[in-house]
Write an enzyme that holds these catalytic residues in place. Structure first.
Site, PDB file in Angstrom:
ATOM      1  N   VAL A   1      43.321 -14.858 -22.071  1.00  0.00           N
ATOM      2  CA  VAL A   1      43.472 -14.711 -20.623  1.00  0.00           C
ATOM      3  C   VAL A   1      42.973 -13.334 -20.191  1.00  0.00           C
ATOM      4  O   VAL A   1      43.428 -12.301 -20.686  1.00  0.00           O
ATOM      5  CB  VAL A   1      44.933 -14.903 -20.189  1.00  0.00           C
ATOM      6  CG1 VAL A   1      45.037 -14.793 -18.663  1.00  0.00           C
ATOM      7  CG2 VAL A   1      45.451 -16.253 -20.658  1.00  0.00           C
ATOM      8  N   LYS A   2      42.037 -13.348 -19.263  1.00  0.00           N
ATOM      9  CA  LYS A   2      41.434 -12.109 -18.768  1.00  0.00           C
ATOM     10  C   LYS A   2      42.255 -11.585 -17.589  1.00  0.00           C
ATOM     11  O   LYS A   2      42.525 -12.314 -16.629  1.00  0.00           O
ATOM     12  CB  LYS A   2      40.000 -12.394 -18.333  1.00  0.00           C
ATOM     13  CG  LYS A   2      39.036 -11.243 -18.479  1.00  0.00           C
ATOM     14  CD  LYS A   2      37.621 -11.766 -18.245  1.00  0.00           C
ATOM     15  CE  LYS A   2      36.576 -10.707 -18.459  1.00  0.00           C
ATOM     16  NZ  LYS A   2      35.228 -11.235 -18.174  1.00  0.00           N
ATOM     17  N   ILE A   3      42.635 -10.320 -17.675  1.00  0.00           N
ATOM     18  CA  ILE A   3      43.501  -9.690 -16.677  1.00  0.00           C
ATOM     19  C   ILE A   3      42.824  -8.417 -16.164  1.00  0.00           C
ATOM     20  O   ILE A   3      42.327  -7.616 -16.958  1.00  0.00           O
ATOM     21  CB  ILE A   3      44.865  -9.305 -17.294  1.00  0.00           C
ATOM     22  CG1 ILE A   3      45.548 -10.505 -17.954  1.00  0.00           C
ATOM     23  CG2 ILE A   3      45.765  -8.658 -16.247  1.00  0.00           C
ATOM     24  CD1 ILE A   3      46.149 -11.504 -17.008  1.00  0.00           C
TER      25      ILE A   3
END
Length: 215
Positions: A82-84
């Site tokens: 998951v890219k944050i």
């Protein structure tokens, strides 16, 4: 150094993956929007092609929104990361997700302090942006060297994904600086294994061989 593909073009991912040198894929909302397809559908299809990490980015701005999105995205496939975004809320989300065992890629990193903060929050990957730093006259390679030194010196587990790669020189540069990974646009990928002199050499060999066979 590992090669990730920075694209959501499934046909290109499938074509380049057969080379055996694609170690993962990164996407972002801009890249996904170009495909004109359902977000989940695209990510799942990519995960079926590539065995390595596949980054899919949240669009929420608050910690709660990001965590909720991330939990859902993480269910899609075992290799989803998951890219944050690197923000205060993003760091809080990464800290929570790390405790839950959800892998994260903290994106839009431009300083050593941002990178170190992401490491401390538990980021699996951190993504400094090479091209965008060069646009403002900042030495992106120095940043990557410093981040790698910090990781090695303190024993952080985070890996550096050099992003905003705009050509072969960037790929070679970040490799020399110690980036664990370079995420490369599909249009740039061919430069990793092609050169005019290679083509010329093949042409000469074949011409000479053809002449030999005619003797």
């Amino acid at each position: 150094m590992k090669y990730f593909l920075d694209t959501a073009d499934v046909s290109e991912i499938r074509r380049l993956n057969r080379l055996g040198i694609v170690d993962g894929v990164t996407t972002n909302p801009t890249i996904i929007s170009r495909e004109g397809r359902d977000f989940k559908e695209v990510i799942n299809e990519i995960c079926q092609i590539v065995d390595g990490p596949v980054s899919a980015e949240v669009t929420g701005l608050t910690c709660d929104e990001m965590v909720t999105e991330a939990r859902e995205i993480a269910k899609w496939s075992p290799n989803v990361v998951v890219k944050i975004p690197m923000t205060e809320e993003g760091l809080a989300a990464v800290s929570q997700l790390s405790k839950e065992g959800i892998k994260t890629n903290v994106t839009l990193i431009f300083t050593v302090a941002q990178g170190l903060s992401a490491m401390k929050a538990g980021a699996t990957f951190i993504s400094p942006f090479v091209g965008r730093l060069e646009d403002i006259g900042t030495d992106a390679y120095a940043l990557i060297r410093d981040l790698r030194h910090i990781i090695d010196f303190y024993g952080f587990q985070s890996e550096i994904i050099a992003a905003s790669i705009r050509g072969l020189a960037h790929v070679e540069g970040v490799a020399k600086c110690g980036a664990h990974i370079a995420t490369i646009p599909d249009k740039t990928f061919a430069s990793l294994f092609t050169h005019p002199l290679t083509d010329k050499g093949i042409e000469t060999f074949l011409k000479d061989w053809d002449s030999f066979k005619k003797k």
